[in-house]
Design a protein around this motif. Structure first.
Motif, mmCIF file in Angstrom:
data_model
loop_
_atom_site.group_PDB
_atom_site.id
_atom_site.type_symbol
_atom_site.label_atom_id
_atom_site.label_comp_id
_atom_site.label_asym_id
_atom_site.label_seq_id
_atom_site.Cartn_x
_atom_site.Cartn_y
_atom_site.Cartn_z
ATOM 1 N N TRP A 31 0.845 -1.199 0.000
ATOM 2 C CA TRP A 31 0.000 0.000 0.000
ATOM 3 C C TRP A 31 0.878 1.246 0.000
ATOM 4 O O TRP A 31 2.034 1.199 0.433
ATOM 5 C CB TRP A 31 -0.884 0.056 1.259
ATOM 6 C CG TRP A 31 -1.482 -1.237 1.658
ATOM 7 C CD1 TRP A 31 -2.675 -1.751 1.243
ATOM 8 C CD2 TRP A 31 -0.941 -2.207 2.569
ATOM 9 N NE1 TRP A 31 -2.894 -2.977 1.830
ATOM 10 C CE2 TRP A 31 -1.839 -3.281 2.645
ATOM 11 C CE3 TRP A 31 0.241 -2.261 3.309
ATOM 12 C CZ2 TRP A 31 -1.619 -4.393 3.441
ATOM 13 C CZ3 TRP A 31 0.477 -3.376 4.096
ATOM 14 C CH2 TRP A 31 -0.442 -4.426 4.157
ATOM 15 N N SER A 53 -5.595 -4.829 -0.856
ATOM 16 C CA SER A 53 -6.665 -3.889 -1.173
ATOM 17 C C SER A 53 -6.500 -2.574 -0.413
ATOM 18 O O SER A 53 -6.384 -1.504 -1.013
ATOM 19 C CB SER A 53 -8.018 -4.528 -0.843
ATOM 20 O OG SER A 53 -7.986 -5.079 0.477
ATOM 21 N N LEU A 54 -6.486 -2.633 0.880
ATOM 22 C CA LEU A 54 -6.351 -1.461 1.740
ATOM 23 C C LEU A 54 -5.827 -1.938 3.079
ATOM 24 O O LEU A 54 -5.659 -3.135 3.305
ATOM 25 C CB LEU A 54 -7.699 -0.765 1.964
ATOM 26 C CG LEU A 54 -8.646 -1.407 3.018
ATOM 27 C CD1 LEU A 54 -9.581 -0.387 3.596
ATOM 28 C CD2 LEU A 54 -9.406 -2.589 2.465
ATOM 29 N N GLY A 63 -6.793 2.652 0.080
ATOM 30 C CA GLY A 63 -7.320 1.551 -0.704
ATOM 31 C C GLY A 63 -7.663 2.036 -2.101
ATOM 32 O O GLY A 63 -6.857 1.950 -3.017
ATOM 33 N N ASN A 67 -6.298 0.446 -5.190
ATOM 34 C CA ASN A 67 -5.030 -0.218 -4.874
ATOM 35 C C ASN A 67 -4.975 -1.647 -5.403
ATOM 36 O O ASN A 67 -3.955 -2.069 -5.953
ATOM 37 C CB ASN A 67 -4.814 -0.219 -3.357
ATOM 38 C CG ASN A 67 -3.366 -0.458 -2.978
ATOM 39 O OD1 ASN A 67 -2.522 0.402 -3.163
ATOM 40 N ND2 ASN A 67 -3.075 -1.643 -2.458
ATOM 41 N N HIS A 77 -8.191 -6.065 5.250
ATOM 42 C CA HIS A 77 -7.808 -6.433 3.893
ATOM 43 C C HIS A 77 -8.116 -7.893 3.569
ATOM 44 O O HIS A 77 -7.481 -8.489 2.698
ATOM 45 C CB HIS A 77 -6.340 -6.115 3.610
ATOM 46 C CG HIS A 77 -5.385 -6.370 4.745
ATOM 47 N ND1 HIS A 77 -5.362 -7.539 5.456
ATOM 48 C CD2 HIS A 77 -4.413 -5.586 5.277
ATOM 49 C CE1 HIS A 77 -4.408 -7.470 6.371
ATOM 50 N NE2 HIS A 77 -3.822 -6.288 6.289
ATOM 51 N N TYR A 96 -14.380 -1.164 3.658
ATOM 52 C CA TYR A 96 -15.115 -1.160 2.394
ATOM 53 C C TYR A 96 -16.277 -2.142 2.395
ATOM 54 O O TYR A 96 -16.195 -3.247 2.938
ATOM 55 C CB TYR A 96 -14.181 -1.543 1.236
ATOM 56 C CG TYR A 96 -13.335 -0.409 0.731
ATOM 57 C CD1 TYR A 96 -13.902 0.683 0.113
ATOM 58 C CD2 TYR A 96 -11.958 -0.439 0.900
ATOM 59 C CE1 TYR A 96 -13.124 1.734 -0.364
ATOM 60 C CE2 TYR A 96 -11.161 0.601 0.421
ATOM 61 C CZ TYR A 96 -11.753 1.687 -0.192
ATOM 62 O OH TYR A 96 -10.983 2.720 -0.646
#
Length: 449
Positions: A195, A230-231, A246, A249, A277, A443
């Motif tokens: 990240w 992802s994040l 994210g 990403n 994640h 998310y």
């Protein structure tokens, strides 16, 4: 808006399996798996079968306790499930928690000959989280790991293939000096390269550290395991409250993996709900004693990302170097994801307040859609707050897009050249401008089906 691009889950297992067999000892794709309490064998079987269905080769079992009954029980359940389903596992010992190799060597010795244990180059694969600064009383970390891991196992006739995450060793990246100072490793994983750093602002994730690491590793005759994630959002207490960007990403890292062609890929993670994640199942027993984690992960399903990852895994194993070559197993595949809270929210009722790094978040609907090689005329319609806010053209392969979000419900449609909706996904949680509850930057992930 940003756009780039260059409901066939039933086919995932067979196609991904064929690709895996063709490259059995090359280009392994793993998922970091946080070992926690399990409710029974059904949970282990479900995890293994789901992972195999998308083409994963193994779970990297993050072990924080090598002797507690909850940990050893879960490990046994996972090995039983893996052996029964032709799947593999290997250990990733968490050196942020464990003191020294002697605490986990008995566990490693117990399982390294198990039929479900992952081998590379005829050697049992083993990794870590951190440990690059630990010397265990020796003259250097390298000497400590050589003595306490490699030499200790050699006396039992075991020669592990050692690919740790040594991000904590003190350098900026894994350069030539690292491999000169750490000949004990057979390769490395970088957790932190997955990240952007908080101080990088709204910049997209960079592959600069990965490029340096791959070149230095290969020059030293070693391997590089590239992270894909992802994040990272953690909201547990005053010392664990941060957001690492994210947005797009995940698909951007997919593009970087294909370009750089690392030796291995580790997806971060399968089930770490504490850092948000996860791409797989998060069993309630593992976080039963963590109400803070439950508050921002319960109801936030991320399995929709698997529809995007499965074709990527197959493409990577087959030598694809561009996102235009990441095509679905059927007519299309895709997902979209968004935060249910605008970044301007005050979160007045949350004692922890906003996470550090939240200033780098953007109020977006993030989209990844995969289309076949012969695709033409398909558009992506994006609805936010009940209104059509964008219509985006597509190309063959992986399309990624980010569109500004409004409060309320969210929906994404795929529309063919005849104006027919061929796929769609709708939000299950509305976007809010503010909250008196948890300041949640996790998310919602919606499968486009």
């Amino acid at each position: 808006m940003r756009l780039s691009g260059s409901s066939a889950l039933a086919l995932l297992s067979s196609l991904a399996c064929l690709a895996g067999q063709a490259n059995a000892d090359l280009k392994g794709v793993f998922a970091h798996y946080l070992v926690g309490s399990m409710g029974g064998p059904d949970e282990a079987v479900k995890d293994v079968q789901d992972a195999k269905a998308i083409g994963l080769d193994a779970f990297a079992l993050n072990v924080q306790d090598a002797s507690a009954s909850w940990s050893t029980s879960a490990i046994q359940l996972l090995f039983d499930a893996a052996a029964a389903n032709d799947f593999k596992l290997f250990f990733s010992f968490d050196m942020a928690v464990l003191d020294q190799p002697s605490t986990f060597l008995p566990l490693f010795k117990q399982y390294q000959n198990n039929p479900a244990y992952y081998y590379h180059d005829n050697r049992p694969f083993v990794s870590t989280f951190d440990g690059g600064a630990k010397s265990f009383g020796a003259s250097s970390p390298n000497a400590g790991w050589q003595s306490q891991l490699k030499d200790a196992l050699a006396s039992s006739g075991i020669n592990p293939f050692f690919v740790p995450d040594f991000d904590d060793y003190g350098g900026a990246t894994y350069d030539a000096a690292f491999f000169s100072n750490y000949p004990v490793v057979d390769g490395v994983l970088s957790w932190e390269a997955a990240w952007p750093e908080v101080n990088e602002g709204t910049a997209n994730v960079s592959s600069a550290k990965d490029q340096v690491a791959i070149q230095a590793a290969h020059a030293a005759g070693k391997v590089y395991m590239m992270p894909l994630s992802s994040l990272q959002f953690k909201h547990i207490d005053g010392g664990q409250n941060w957001y690492r960007r994210g947005e797009l990403n995940l698909p951007e890292r997919i593009a970087q993996v294909l370009e750089l062609q690392p030796d291995f890929v580790e997806i971060i993670t399968w089930n770490d709900s504490g850092e948000s994640h996860y791409i797989g199942n998060c069993w309630p027993e593992a976080i039963a004693g963590a109400p803070a984690i439950q508050a921002y992960s319960n109801g936030f399903d991320h399995t929709g990302w698997q529809a995007v990852l499965a074709p990527f895994i197959t493409a990577y194993k087959n030598g694809a170097t561009s996102i235009s070559d990441v095509t679905p197993f059927g007519e299309f595949a895709g997902a979209f994801w968004y935060r249910t809270l605008l970044k301007s929210a005050s979160c007045s009722g949350d004692g922890l307040g906003k996470p550090s790094g939240s200033e780098n978040a953007e109020d977006l609907i993030n989209i990844a859609v995969l289309l076949p090689a012969n695709t033409s005329g398909v558009n992506i319609n994006v609805y936010s707050g009940g209104n059509l806010v964008s219509t985006l053209p597509t190309t063959a392969g992986l399309n990624m897009a980010a569109v500004g979000i409004k409060t309320g419900a969210q929906k994404v449609e795929l529309v063919n050249s005849a104006g027919q909706v061929i796929g769609a996904g709708s939000s299950t949680m509305d976007v809010a401008a503010d909250t008196s509850g948890v300041c949640n930057f996790n998310y919602q992930v919606v499968h486009i089906a």
